[in-house]
Design an enzyme around this catalytic site. Structure first.
Site, PDB file in Angstrom:
ATOM      1  N   SER A  53     -20.844 -29.858 -13.252  1.00  0.00           N
ATOM      2  CA  SER A  53     -20.263 -29.534 -11.996  1.00  0.00           C
ATOM      3  C   SER A  53     -21.566 -30.106 -11.079  1.00  0.00           C
ATOM      4  O   SER A  53     -22.603 -30.688 -11.577  1.00  0.00           O
ATOM      5  CB  SER A  53     -20.479 -28.037 -11.893  1.00  0.00           C
ATOM      6  OG  SER A  53     -21.796 -27.415 -12.148  1.00  0.00           O
TER       7      SER A  53
ATOM      8  N   ILE B 220     -12.834 -20.394 -22.772  1.00  0.00           N
ATOM      9  CA  ILE B 220     -11.722 -20.565 -23.681  1.00  0.00           C
ATOM     10  C   ILE B 220     -11.699 -21.688 -24.466  1.00  0.00           C
ATOM     11  O   ILE B 220     -10.699 -22.310 -25.188  1.00  0.00           O
ATOM     12  CB  ILE B 220     -10.292 -20.501 -23.258  1.00  0.00           C
ATOM     13  CG1 ILE B 220     -10.124 -21.439 -21.885  1.00  0.00           C
ATOM     14  CG2 ILE B 220     -10.061 -19.090 -22.489  1.00  0.00           C
ATOM     15  CD1 ILE B 220      -8.572 -21.087 -21.328  1.00  0.00           C
TER      16      ILE B 220
ATOM     17  N   GLN C  78     -17.177 -25.174 -26.585  1.00  0.00           N
ATOM     18  CA  GLN C  78     -18.254 -24.514 -25.731  1.00  0.00           C
ATOM     19  C   GLN C  78     -18.606 -23.027 -26.277  1.00  0.00           C
ATOM     20  O   GLN C  78     -19.829 -22.922 -26.175  1.00  0.00           O
ATOM     21  CB  GLN C  78     -17.647 -24.485 -24.388  1.00  0.00           C
ATOM     22  CG  GLN C  78     -17.369 -25.778 -23.486  1.00  0.00           C
ATOM     23  CD  GLN C  78     -16.747 -25.522 -22.232  1.00  0.00           C
ATOM     24  OE1 GLN C  78     -16.298 -24.484 -21.832  1.00  0.00           O
ATOM     25  NE2 GLN C  78     -17.118 -26.599 -21.196  1.00  0.00           N
TER      26      GLN C  78
ATOM     27  N   CYS D 189     -13.185 -40.055  -8.718  1.00  0.00           N
ATOM     28  CA  CYS D 189     -13.658 -38.799  -8.558  1.00  0.00           C
ATOM     29  C   CYS D 189     -14.965 -39.205  -7.225  1.00  0.00           C
ATOM     30  O   CYS D 189     -14.922 -38.659  -6.298  1.00  0.00           O
ATOM     31  CB  CYS D 189     -14.178 -38.019  -9.343  1.00  0.00           C
ATOM     32  SG  CYS D 189     -12.909 -37.107 -10.370  1.00  0.00           S
TER      33      CYS D 189
END
Length: 406
Positions: free
Chosen positions: A153, A214, A218, A381
């Site tokens: 992030s 989920i 991870q 991005c």
């Protein structure tokens, strides 16, 4: 007899080339040098000055499919550029006309969109499958691209000379400070990633963090890291969908997870967050957002990113977030900060690390098409944030018991 397929294909290629050549004559906000068959054509003027090498005329019909066709063409080596980010930035500056046309079609498309949403709602099973399609591609991939914190992030570069790891830690410190985390706090994190926030908060603030993901990869990595760092008494790792969480927490954190919720479920997400917070609790939301005027288009689009990178994702707009908070919760927004400018540098660093490790990625089984798609994704991005097509907000939300006095 009809002509050979190649002949018909060549005719289509010529027609599509003429179509896009006509459109490109109206280029604004920069210049584009197109090199095809060793013949250069310069369109527009000024910066950014982008260059595209057309390596096969098969590209032209693909462009009828928008960003998906552009991505397929790049992945297959039908076009290339010495600076892909400049190409995407120039495209972003000229997207207004396309956006306007798509907005005019939105009312016509909305009944079909609603029908599709009933068939493609983000059920728990589908959401898990979509998350696994991105985050379970392999820890090796993300280790080679991200810094040691494994934060996927936006980092915060408080100084130009900061390393990516230092900037990621600066972002985590900012999150902890905004929430005023203390040792006695019970913290819930929705979308735990590889554990960067939970490990940092537990280690530096001494609070207890319950974090959920989920993604199977991870989940397993977080459990290993918690054990390795001896933080088992401070961190609980769950593999639950946010809709199945229960309990009451003093603080809630969600860092760039809402983009995977699905536009049909934004209200449900905020209602659940509010339900999980204590009466004097606070929530820190970090969210990538799209401009309000482009939100309806975003909901209906089948873009390159949503097709190949983040299946079925959807960026909320800031207005949608505010509406959901007002309509579905008893929380109020007490602080907000836009950090999208830092994402430009973050993505640049990720892309540099990704391309620098191309040989190692190939050895691990990530083929040329995959590597080119991901190079384009990171550049796409980066240009989106640089041109402010998308933003990244940190919003601090508070329950009534924590709201500042009027």
């Amino acid at each position: 007899m009809s002509g050979p397929p190649l002949g018909r294909s060549a005719a289509v290629q010529r027609a599509c080339r003429r179509l896009f050549s006509s459109l490109l004559r109206h280029l604004e906000g920069g210049s584009l040098l197109i090199v095809e068959d060793e013949q250069p054509r310069l369109l527009g003027e000024g910066a950014p000055a982008a260059t595209v090498h057309i390596l096969s005329r098969r590209l032209w019909p693909l462009l009828l499919r928008g960003s998906v066709g552009l991505a397929d063409g790049y992945a297959e080596g039908l076009w290339d550029s010495p600076d892909v980010t400049k190409v995407i930035a120039l495209a972003a500056r000229n997207a207004a006309r396309v956006d306007a046309a798509r907005r005019r079609l939105a009312p016509i498309a909305s009944p079909l969109q609603r029908a599709r949403s009933l068939l493609q709602a983000n059920t728990r099973r589908r959401n898990r499958r979509d998350i696994e399609a991105h985050y379970d591609l392999g820890d090796d991939l993300f280790e080679l691209m991200l810094d040691p914190t494994m934060m996927y992030s936006c980092a915060v570069f408080e100084r130009e000379d900061m390393t990516l790891e230092q900037a990621s830690l600066a972002k985590l410190e900012r999150v902890c400070d905004k929430l005023e985390l203390e040792e006695h706090h019970r913290v819930l994190e929705i979308g735990g990633g590889w554990g960067g926030f939970a490990l940092h908060a537990a280690r530096t603030r001494g609070c207890h963090v319950t974090t959920t993901t989920i993604s199977r990869h991870q989940y397993e990595r977080m459990r290993r890291e918690v054990a390795r760092q001896g933080l088992g008494q401070h961190i609980t790792v769950l593999g639950k969908d946010y809709r199945d969480l229960a309990g009451s927490y003093d603080r809630l954190v969600s860092i760039e997870m809402i983009e995977a919720v699905g536009w049909q479920h934004f209200g449900q997400f905020f209602a659940k967050c509010s339900q999980l917070l204590a009466p004097d609790g606070a929530m820190l939301l970090q969210a990538i957002t799209i401009a309000d005027g482009a939100y309806e288009v975003e909901k209906a689009s089948k873009s390159f990113i949503k097709t190949y990178i983040f299946p079925n994702g959807c960026l909320p707009s800031l207005s949608v977030i505010k509406h959901c908070v007002a309509e579905r919760t008893d929380m109020g927004i007490v602080d907000f900060d836009e950090i999208g400018a830092h994402y430009v540098e973050t993505l640049k660093r990720w892309r540099e690390r990704f391309t620098a490790n191309a040989e190692r990625l190939a050895e691990l089984g990530y083929d040329s098409r995959f590597r080119r798609l991901w190079t384009l994704y990171l550049a796409y991005c980066e240009a989106g944030f640089a041109e402010r097509r998308i933003s990244d907000w940190q919003l601090l939300l508070a329950k009534p018991g924590r709201m500042p006095a009027a």
